[in-house]
Design a protein around this motif. Structure first.
Motif, PDB file in Angstrom:
ATOM      1  N   VAL A  76       0.846  -1.176   0.099  1.00  0.00           N
ATOM      2  CA  VAL A  76      -0.076  -0.078  -0.019  1.00  0.00           C
ATOM      3  C   VAL A  76       0.885   1.195  -0.040  1.00  0.00           C
ATOM      4  O   VAL A  76       1.862   1.321   0.937  1.00  0.00           O
ATOM      5  N   VAL A  77       0.635   2.016  -0.848  1.00  0.00           N
ATOM      6  CA  VAL A  77       1.313   3.449  -0.978  1.00  0.00           C
ATOM      7  C   VAL A  77       0.382   4.685  -0.536  1.00  0.00           C
ATOM      8  O   VAL A  77       1.057   5.826  -0.200  1.00  0.00           O
ATOM      9  N   ALA A  78      -0.758   4.529  -0.708  1.00  0.00           N
ATOM     10  CA  ALA A  78      -1.857   5.661  -0.433  1.00  0.00           C
ATOM     11  C   ALA A  78      -2.984   5.030  -0.216  1.00  0.00           C
ATOM     12  O   ALA A  78      -3.515   4.069  -0.869  1.00  0.00           O
ATOM     13  N   VAL A  79      -3.823   5.756   0.397  1.00  0.00           N
ATOM     14  CA  VAL A  79      -5.257   5.298   0.885  1.00  0.00           C
ATOM     15  C   VAL A  79      -6.064   6.455   0.900  1.00  0.00           C
ATOM     16  O   VAL A  79      -5.586   7.646   1.218  1.00  0.00           O
ATOM     17  N   ASN A  80      -7.218   6.529   0.779  1.00  0.00           N
ATOM     18  CA  ASN A  80      -8.248   7.617   0.949  1.00  0.00           C
ATOM     19  C   ASN A  80      -9.261   7.700   2.197  1.00  0.00           C
ATOM     20  O   ASN A  80      -8.977   6.782   3.343  1.00  0.00           O
ATOM     21  N   ALA A  81      -9.722   8.549   2.463  1.00  0.00           N
ATOM     22  CA  ALA A  81     -10.746   8.860   3.824  1.00  0.00           C
ATOM     23  C   ALA A  81     -11.480   7.658   4.030  1.00  0.00           C
ATOM     24  O   ALA A  81     -11.511   7.174   5.376  1.00  0.00           O
ATOM     25  N   ALA A  82     -12.058   7.042   3.156  1.00  0.00           N
ATOM     26  CA  ALA A  82     -13.012   5.892   3.664  1.00  0.00           C
ATOM     27  C   ALA A  82     -12.325   4.733   3.985  1.00  0.00           C
ATOM     28  O   ALA A  82     -12.888   3.872   4.932  1.00  0.00           O
ATOM     29  N   TRP A  83     -11.109   4.601   3.303  1.00  0.00           N
ATOM     30  CA  TRP A  83     -10.409   3.436   3.941  1.00  0.00           C
ATOM     31  C   TRP A  83      -9.790   3.730   5.374  1.00  0.00           C
ATOM     32  O   TRP A  83      -9.543   2.546   6.202  1.00  0.00           O
ATOM     33  N   ARG A  84      -9.417   4.933   5.871  1.00  0.00           N
ATOM     34  CA  ARG A  84      -8.858   5.310   6.984  1.00  0.00           C
ATOM     35  C   ARG A  84      -9.841   5.092   7.776  1.00  0.00           C
ATOM     36  O   ARG A  84      -9.978   4.625   9.328  1.00  0.00           O
ATOM     37  N   ARG A  85     -11.281   5.380   7.315  1.00  0.00           N
ATOM     38  CA  ARG A  85     -12.345   5.262   8.388  1.00  0.00           C
ATOM     39  C   ARG A  85     -12.656   3.545   8.699  1.00  0.00           C
ATOM     40  O   ARG A  85     -12.898   3.281   9.780  1.00  0.00           O
ATOM     41  N   ALA A  86     -12.413   2.774   7.580  1.00  0.00           N
ATOM     42  CA  ALA A  86     -12.460   1.461   7.925  1.00  0.00           C
ATOM     43  C   ALA A  86     -11.513   0.824   8.667  1.00  0.00           C
ATOM     44  O   ALA A  86     -11.704   0.004   9.404  1.00  0.00           O
ATOM     45  N   ALA A  87     -10.414   1.489   8.689  1.00  0.00           N
ATOM     46  CA  ALA A  87      -9.209   1.285   9.648  1.00  0.00           C
ATOM     47  C   ALA A  87      -9.315   2.090  10.840  1.00  0.00           C
ATOM     48  O   ALA A  87      -8.105   2.007  11.487  1.00  0.00           O
ATOM     49  N   ALA A  88     -10.330   2.406  11.494  1.00  0.00           N
ATOM     50  CA  ALA A  88     -10.343   3.236  12.651  1.00  0.00           C
ATOM     51  C   ALA A  88      -9.922   2.530  13.802  1.00  0.00           C
ATOM     52  O   ALA A  88      -9.474   3.374  14.813  1.00  0.00           O
ATOM     53  N   ALA A  89      -9.917   1.244  13.802  1.00  0.00           N
ATOM     54  CA  ALA A  89      -9.658   0.704  15.001  1.00  0.00           C
ATOM     55  C   ALA A  89      -8.032   0.830  15.175  1.00  0.00           C
ATOM     56  O   ALA A  89      -7.580   0.386  16.345  1.00  0.00           O
ATOM     57  N   ARG A  90      -7.270   1.089  14.190  1.00  0.00           N
ATOM     58  CA  ARG A  90      -5.824   1.135  14.273  1.00  0.00           C
ATOM     59  C   ARG A  90      -5.485   2.135  13.358  1.00  0.00           C
ATOM     60  O   ARG A  90      -6.176   2.449  12.191  1.00  0.00           O
ATOM     61  N   PRO A  91      -4.218   2.752  13.403  1.00  0.00           N
ATOM     62  CA  PRO A  91      -4.000   3.782  12.684  1.00  0.00           C
ATOM     63  C   PRO A  91      -3.715   3.490  11.120  1.00  0.00           C
ATOM     64  O   PRO A  91      -3.016   2.554  10.911  1.00  0.00           O
ATOM     65  N   ALA A  92      -4.386   4.251  10.279  1.00  0.00           N
ATOM     66  CA  ALA A  92      -4.246   3.925   8.905  1.00  0.00           C
ATOM     67  C   ALA A  92      -2.781   4.061   8.402  1.00  0.00           C
ATOM     68  O   ALA A  92      -2.520   3.585   7.458  1.00  0.00           O
ATOM     69  N   ALA A  93      -2.083   4.934   8.888  1.00  0.00           N
ATOM     70  CA  ALA A  93      -0.681   5.053   8.539  1.00  0.00           C
ATOM     71  C   ALA A  93       0.065   3.889   8.421  1.00  0.00           C
ATOM     72  O   ALA A  93       1.033   3.724   7.802  1.00  0.00           O
ATOM     73  N   GLY A  94      -0.231   3.020   9.408  1.00  0.00           N
ATOM     74  CA  GLY A  94       0.544   1.735   9.601  1.00  0.00           C
ATOM     75  C   GLY A  94       0.318   0.867   8.309  1.00  0.00           C
ATOM     76  O   GLY A  94       0.866  -0.093   8.124  1.00  0.00           O
ATOM     77  N   ASP A  95      -0.866   1.270   7.421  1.00  0.00           N
ATOM     78  CA  ASP A  95      -0.987   0.382   6.287  1.00  0.00           C
ATOM     79  C   ASP A  95      -0.097   0.773   5.333  1.00  0.00           C
ATOM     80  O   ASP A  95       0.195  -0.125   4.368  1.00  0.00           O
ATOM     81  N   ILE A  96       0.388   2.101   5.277  1.00  0.00           N
ATOM     82  CA  ILE A  96       1.106   2.531   4.182  1.00  0.00           C
ATOM     83  C   ILE A  96       2.574   1.610   4.344  1.00  0.00           C
ATOM     84  O   ILE A  96       3.267   1.714   5.236  1.00  0.00           O
ATOM     85  N   GLY A  97       2.764   0.985   3.157  1.00  0.00           N
ATOM     86  CA  GLY A  97       4.110   0.241   2.933  1.00  0.00           C
ATOM     87  C   GLY A  97       3.894  -1.259   3.317  1.00  0.00           C
ATOM     88  O   GLY A  97       4.729  -1.976   3.135  1.00  0.00           O
ATOM     89  N   ALA A  98       2.841  -1.389   3.715  1.00  0.00           N
ATOM     90  CA  ALA A  98       2.359  -2.803   4.255  1.00  0.00           C
ATOM     91  C   ALA A  98       1.692  -3.624   3.267  1.00  0.00           C
ATOM     92  O   ALA A  98       0.942  -3.166   2.293  1.00  0.00           O
ATOM     93  N   PRO A  99       1.894  -4.873   3.007  1.00  0.00           N
ATOM     94  CA  PRO A  99       1.350  -5.705   1.902  1.00  0.00           C
ATOM     95  C   PRO A  99      -0.055  -5.704   1.942  1.00  0.00           C
ATOM     96  O   PRO A  99      -0.700  -5.662   2.968  1.00  0.00           O
ATOM     97  N   TYR A 100      -0.798  -5.361   0.918  1.00  0.00           N
ATOM     98  CA  TYR A 100      -2.319  -5.151   0.939  1.00  0.00           C
ATOM     99  C   TYR A 100      -3.052  -6.550   1.530  1.00  0.00           C
ATOM    100  O   TYR A 100      -3.800  -6.210   2.321  1.00  0.00           O
ATOM    101  N   LEU A 101      -2.423  -7.745   1.021  1.00  0.00           N
ATOM    102  CA  LEU A 101      -3.198  -8.870   1.602  1.00  0.00           C
ATOM    103  C   LEU A 101      -3.060  -8.656   2.945  1.00  0.00           C
ATOM    104  O   LEU A 101      -3.835  -9.499   3.849  1.00  0.00           O
TER     105      LEU A 101
END
Length: 823
Positions: A216-241
């Motif tokens: 993951v290199v970028a996400v939108n606000a809806a993604w960030r809301r879906a990941a509200a239980a944990r910081p969406a910034a942690g998704d950046i650089g992580a494998p999508y799967l």
């Protein structure tokens, strides 16, 4: 010596003189020779020198040309920065000619802010021999200027004590414009990305951009809301799967493997797109997600865009739509939609129900106006009402006679409703079609039954009075016939009177049967046996030119009906069939069985579901039109000539069958014959009939009989017959008088012979009161018809006895004796 001569020759040719002593002892010939040789060498050297000088001049000219017309702006500066030489390119760039430029300080052509930097760089070049490049803005004497890049370099060909620097001036306007454009493009790209990010953030779908490795290199606000239980910034650089497992928990393992395969195919460039819809778990229950993975390409796949959209509501809507489609497909009714704005208002949709009702396939009628269902007998006025309602944008419900694809007619119960757009304009019409042919037939029969009921009440009253008269006429006639010797004229005349009375009694029986007022004696009748028993009579009725064919069905079984009425039905139907075949033909009587389901239209109108015995009579005659069929069961309606029909035949059939719990169905077309089918409730096989008793003379007795009859003539005849048989007769003209006599006589009355319908207390009420006081008293009811509770739908109570008017003297005597002798 040779050297001396050579030296002397060079001196003579160089100086022109020689000292005399120097010539002493000189070989003059040798000297001359050397002079000639040296002269020749000088000539050669001069020629070579001239050639070298010419070449040098040419080189200087070429250099000058190259210098002045070189594409680069070149100037030579002294230590003070004064321009000592400038080529034409530099002069043009600086807005002057070369002569005007020479002798001017270079700073005259520089913007004021660049002077100090220029002198600093010039000193560095001339003092240390460094090469310096610096940006500056050149200005022209006449105005204007341009961005430039100035290169200063020490000039190695400087004269001693006068160091010079060579300056190259490059116009970098294009480069600056390109830089401005680049910066503008970068800014535009930045703004576009910000706009894109804002747009992506505004979308309800959850979107992520992946690199070629699937991280993951970028996400939108809806993604960030879906990941509200944990910081969406942690998704950046992580494998999508890996990220999926944290956000979309509860997905089936098989679905996750399918997602992994699809993502890999997109990133590998082997799939143009991957789309997948799957269920995943949430705290609020399962939800549907639509996953779309699309590649991001330059000259190759450089990543992917992943979109997650919640499609739970859409799935529910699709399921509801599929359910509605199945419901429409399963419905007996037909559904159609027509385009109200298109020319001729064509059909754009027809349901399978429409296809079943009309026989037309959807492909054959789509795009056509539905008028193809109309025909010669379609009611134009009804069609006009439908069109007027549509023109007014209103709903309308009508019934039209339409035609199927095979040409057969059916009644179409049509309901149409407008469909409007958001402005209220009618854009389409939805129509619901129902085949109401059976219901209309039943409605018509129901209306016919109501008319027959009304007329029947009138006919029953007339028949009742007529039966009283016939009872008197036929009774006294039989008494007189018994007293007169046979063969005499008086006996023959009375015989004719008696025959006419019997025929009149048959007519009253038909009237009572038609009106449902006849006293019935229903029993379980074998339908095939009943037809076989009437066959010889029917052959005499129809004549020799008509072939009678009977087809008894093995499953016909038995029906509960009155034997005489069933024979009357067969006779009436056979007579009608005979009259429809004046030149001969074939009459077919067929028996069988029919299972009536609960969903049958006849069952919905009240007929109990179950098994019915069927009796059909078919002819090959002229058939009937729709108009004639509409009046078929009306009393006194006939198509026969004057004096050839009473109009009671089919009306009687209708009444008999209806009183037996059945119904009649008629099929007929002009020129195609007629089939009348009678449906009667089927019962178990009947018991064999008892053997008839041997014929005897009217029995006698001595009992006391209370005779209750409001008709004087009938009462007088009955008293005459009973007293002739030895009985004691007490007479009462109505129920009240009968009760007074019964109270006075008490138990001495062994039999009450009473009419059923009388003024005051009825015969049933008289019988009930007398039997309440004296249970041993017997009762015999007499009537031409009865609505009383003694007879309920043609079924007698076991303990009661009945004698129908008109009766003969013997019939009365036999019935009285039968009742008195009964236990």
């Amino acid at each position: 010596m040779q050297t001396d001569l050579r030296h002397l020759a060079e001196q003579l040719l160089r100086d022109g003189t020689v000292m005399a002593p120097d010539l002493n002892g000189i070989d003059l010939d040798g000297l001359v020779h050397e002079l000639y040789v040296y002269h020749a060498e000088l000539v050669v050297q001069k020629s070579e020198l001239e050639a070298a000088q010419a070449e040098a001049e040419r080189s200087r000219n070429e250099y000058a040309q190259l210098f002045h017309y070189a594409p680069a702006s070149i100037l030579f500066l002294d230590r003070r920065g004064v321009i000592r030489e400038a080529n034409q390119t530099a002069a043009r760039a600086l807005g002057a000619d070369a002569g005007a430029v020479r002798g001017k300080p270079f700073t005259a052509f520089l913007a004021g802010g660049d002077h100090a930097a220029f002198h600093r760089h010039l000193r560095s070049v001339l003092g240390a021999g460094h090469r310096r490049e610096f940006p500056a803005r050149c200005v022209r004497p006449g105005g204007g200027g341009f961005p430039a890049e100035v290169v200063l370099e020490w000039w190695p060909m400087s004269a001693p004590g006068e160091p010079r620097a060579a300056a190259a001036v490059r116009d970098v306007s294009d480069r600056a414009a390109a830089e401005v454009a680049r910066r503008a493009a970068a800014e535009a790209e930045r703004r576009a990305w910000e706009q894109t990010r804002a747009t992506l953030d505004a979308l309800p779908a959850q979107i992520a951009l992946l690199d070629p490795a699937g991280a993951v290199v970028a996400v939108n606000a809806a993604w960030r809301r879906a990941a509200a239980a944990r910081p969406a910034a942690g998704d950046i650089g992580a494998p999508y799967l890996d990220v999926r497992a944290g956000i979309w928990a509860g997905t089936r393992a098989a679905d996750e493997r399918h997602v992994a395969d699809g993502l890999g195919a997109v990133l590998a460039g082997t799939a143009a797109e991957f789309v997948f819809e799957y269920l995943y778990g949430t705290h609020d229950g399962p939800r549907w997600c639509r996953l779309v993975v699309t590649p991001v390409r330059a000259d190759r796949v450089t990543g992917a865009a992943v979109t997650h959209t919640d499609v739970t509501e859409r799935k529910a809507a699709e399921q509801a739509l599929r359910f509605r489609e199945r419901a429409i497909t399963s419905a007996d009714q037909g559904f159609v939609i027509c385009d109200f704005l298109a020319p001729d208002r064509p059909l754009i949709y027809v349901s399978p129900g429409f296809e079943r009702i009309t026989g037309w396939a959807a492909a054959d009628v789509t795009g056509r106006n539905c008028r193809f269902l109309q025909g010669r007998d379609t009611d134009r006025a009804a069609v006009d009402r439908l069109r007027a309602a549509q023109a007014a944008g209103e709903a309308c419900a009508i019934e039209l006679l339409n035609y199927r694809r095979d040409g057969t007619a059916f009644w179409n119960g049509l309901s149409v409703s407008p469909v409007r757009d958001e402005t209220g304009r009618v854009t389409h019409y939805v129509g619901v079609l129902s085949d109401v042919t059976a219901r209309r037939l039943l409605d018509e029969q129901s209306r016919q039954g109501q008319k027959m009921e009304a007329i029947g009440r009138l006919a029953s009253g007339v028949a009742h009075d007529f039966n009283n008269l016939l009872t008197v006429i036929n009774g006294y006639t039989e008494i007189l016939l018994a007293e007169l010797p046979p063969g005499g004229r008086a006996h023959q005349l009375l015989r004719e009177v008696w025959s006419a009375g019997e025929r009149s009694a048959g007519l009253t029986r038909q009237l009572l049967s038609f009106s449902h007022k006849q006293v019935l004696r229903p029993q379980d009748l074998d339908l095939n046996a009943a037809v076989a028993g009437a066959e010889s009579l029917l052959r005499r009725l129809i004549g020799e030119d008509i072939q009678l064919v009977t087809l008894p069905g093995a499953d016909a079984g038995a029906a509960h009906a009155d034997a005489g009425q069933l024979q009357q039905v067969l006779m009436n139907l056979s007579i009608n069939a005979r009259d429809a075949m004046p030149t001969g033909g074939q009459l077919t009587i067929r028996t069988g069985a029919f299972d009536l389901g609960a969903d049958h239209p006849r069952a919905r109108l009240g007929a109990p579901p179950g098994r019915y015995a069927t009796l059909s009579v078919s002819d090959t005659g002229c058939g009937m039109s729709v108009e004639v069929k509409g009046h078929l069961f009306e009393p006194f309606f006939t198509t026969k000539g004057v004096g050839k029909g009473t109009g009671l035949g089919l009306a009687t059939v209708f009444g008999v069958v209806q009183s037996s719990g059945g119904w009649v169905q008629v099929e007929s077309e002009p020129g195609a014959g007629t089939t009348v089918c009678v449906y009667l409730p089927q019962v178990a096989a009947p018991a064999p009939p008892p053997e008839p008793p041997p014929s005897t003379r009217p029995p006698r007795g001595a009992e006391t009989i209370l005779l209750v009859e409001d008709e004087d003539g009938v009462r007088a005849l009955s008293r005459c017959i009973l007293t002739a048989c030895g009985y004691t007769v007490l007479e009462a003209c109505d129920g009240a008088e009968a009760l007074r006599l019964a109270r006075a006589q008490g138990p001495s009355i062994q039999l009450v012979l009473t009419d059923v319908v009388m003024p005051g207390p009825s015969g049933r009420e008289v019988a009930e009161e007398i039997r309440g006081r004296h249970p041993a008293t017997k009762v015999l009811f007499v009537s031409g018809y009865t609505d009383d509770a003694v007879v309920t739908r043609g079924v007698f109570q076991d303990q009661m006895h009945f004698l129908h008017k008109p009766f003969s003297p013997d019939a009365l005597a036999l019935k009285v004796r039968e009742v008195l002798d009964a236990p």
